[in-house]
Scaffold this active site. Structure first.
Site, PDB file in Angstrom:
ATOM      1  N   GLU A  91      45.579  38.877  22.010  1.00 16.70           N
ATOM      2  CA  GLU A  91      46.438  39.441  23.070  1.00 16.70           C
ATOM      3  C   GLU A  91      47.469  40.394  22.470  1.00 16.70           C
ATOM      4  O   GLU A  91      47.754  41.450  23.034  1.00 16.70           O
ATOM      5  CB  GLU A  91      47.175  38.318  23.811  1.00 16.70           C
ATOM      6  CG  GLU A  91      46.278  37.494  24.710  1.00 16.70           C
ATOM      7  CD  GLU A  91      47.006  36.357  25.399  1.00 16.70           C
ATOM      8  OE1 GLU A  91      46.515  35.899  26.434  1.00 16.70           O
ATOM      9  OE2 GLU A  91      48.055  35.922  24.910  1.00 16.70           O
ATOM     10  N   SER A 100      44.946  31.594  33.265  1.00 16.65           N
ATOM     11  CA  SER A 100      44.594  31.416  34.679  1.00 16.65           C
ATOM     12  C   SER A 100      45.091  32.565  35.568  1.00 16.65           C
ATOM     13  O   SER A 100      44.464  32.854  36.587  1.00 16.65           O
ATOM     14  CB  SER A 100      45.149  30.082  35.181  1.00 16.65           C
ATOM     15  OG  SER A 100      46.540  30.015  34.959  1.00 16.65           O
ATOM     16  N   GLY A 147      49.026  37.420  31.340  1.00 22.59           N
ATOM     17  CA  GLY A 147      49.936  36.346  31.748  1.00 22.59           C
ATOM     18  C   GLY A 147      50.935  36.025  30.652  1.00 22.59           C
ATOM     19  O   GLY A 147      50.933  36.646  29.587  1.00 22.59           O
TER      20      GLY A 147
HETATM   21  O1  LIG Z   1      46.904  31.924  25.312  1.00 17.40           O
HETATM   22  C1  LIG Z   1      47.046  32.149  26.497  1.00 17.40           C
HETATM   23  C2  LIG Z   1      47.771  33.279  27.052  1.00 17.40           C
HETATM   24  O2  LIG Z   1      48.860  33.719  26.314  1.00 17.40           O
HETATM   25  C3  LIG Z   1      48.093  33.168  28.531  1.00 17.40           C
HETATM   26  O3  LIG Z   1      48.272  34.481  28.987  1.00 17.40           O
HETATM   27  C4  LIG Z   1      49.338  32.354  28.839  1.00 17.40           C
HETATM   28  O4  LIG Z   1      49.207  31.062  28.272  1.00 17.40           O
HETATM   29  C5  LIG Z   1      49.574  32.215  30.348  1.00 17.40           C
HETATM   30  O5  LIG Z   1      48.511  31.525  30.921  1.00 17.40           O
HETATM   31  P1  LIG Z   1      48.468  31.161  32.468  1.00 17.40           P
HETATM   32  O6  LIG Z   1      48.300  32.421  33.228  1.00 17.40           O
HETATM   33  O7  LIG Z   1      47.285  30.248  32.594  1.00 17.40           O
HETATM   34  O8  LIG Z   1      49.749  30.452  32.808  1.00 17.40           O
END
Ligand SMILES: O=C[C@H](O)[C@H](O)[C@H](O)COP(=O)(O)O
Length: 263
Positions: free
Chosen positions: A127, A51, A106
């Protein structure tokens, strides 16, 4: 009595909505500042997932339109690829552009050394590939992800991507030799396990030792056959941007950094 309960329920709803709005604003502050500080003309940019990454793409799109920046974007997931396409940003890949200038992504939790837990959205394998091939990994998050030790705030565990045939043997090995509990991640709108972009399962390893040497733990985990990747990002991020509840952005570099970074 019933009226009181209804009032309390409504108040609870209002409080939850205002906390969510605050977190969203904090994510946006971090994402926008990181993009403004690190995305320049003629760069190959790794686009993170989740997000907060959505807000970074929003800012990149604005800057590409307003400043006519010429960038090319490499996605870290199916979600990121869709975002890039929908935002009409130029899409590239690791065959055409194997060297990435900067990746903005993120995280679920970031400790004092900028070791991160990633993979809450199940995207960490791609990632990590993109981050590894980047000159610079910049983390963006709201203040609830800013910790001294891993596990302090993030209670959902360290995600591990595993071959479906090996999920039970990997789970058992980890629980016996390293402790804690490795739970198979189950889908919310799907019966059965979550399937990653790579067609694998996820184990979420909970109740780990927060004092662990994460580099060693990461290496130990990767020795287990059938475990493809961990959501532990050790010594990868050079800087993290946290949107704070007071409207400021906290910028942190690793506490254990040997060299000063040009970030
Ligand atoms: O698998 C998802 C990623 O590693 C995201 O970058 C991580 O979960 C953070 O997500 P958010 O920005 O929605 O908190």
């Amino acid at each position: 009595m019933v009226n009181n309960l209804v009032h309390l329920y409504r108040q609870f709803g209002v409080t939850c909505r205002s906390i969510m709005a605050g977190l969203q604003e904090a994510k946006k502050l971090a994402a926008y500042k990181a993009v403004d500080d690190h995305v320049q003309d003629n760069l190959i940019v790794g686009v993170g997932s989740g997000s907060t990454a959505v807000l970074a793409v929003e800012r990149m799109m604005e800057r590409v339109r307003n400043e006519h920046l010429n960038i090319k974007c490499i996605p870290t997931s199916f979600q990121a690829r869709q975002l890039i396409i929908q935002s009409q940003l130029p899409l590239t890949n690791l065959e055409i552009n194997p060297e990435i200038d900067v990746t903005i992504d993120g995280a679920d939790e970031v400790d004092e050394n900028l070791t991160c837990i990633k993979g809450g959205g199940a995207c960490f394998l791609q990632e990590k590939i993109v981050a590894y091939n980047s000159k610079k990994l910049v983390i963006i998050a709201d203040y609830t992800k800013d910790s001294v030790k891993l596990g302090q705030q993030w209670k959902k565990g360290i995600p591990l991507e595993v071959d479906p045939m090996a999920y039970y043997t990997v789970k058992t090995k980890i629980e016996k030799t390293m402790g804690g509990e490795a739970e198979l991640r189950i889908g919310k709108m799907k019966a059965g396990p979550v399937i990653t972009d790579g067609g694998n399962f996820i184990l979420d390893w909970k109740d780990f030792n927060p004092e662990s040497n994460w580099e060693e733990v990461n290496m130990e985990l990767l020795k287990i056959p059938g475990l493809f990747e961990t959501g532990l990002f050790v010594d990868m991020a050079v800087v993290a941007y946290f949107g704070m509840s007071d409207g400021t952005v906290k910028v942190r570099t690793p506490k254990n950094a040997k060299d000063s970074c040009d970030c």
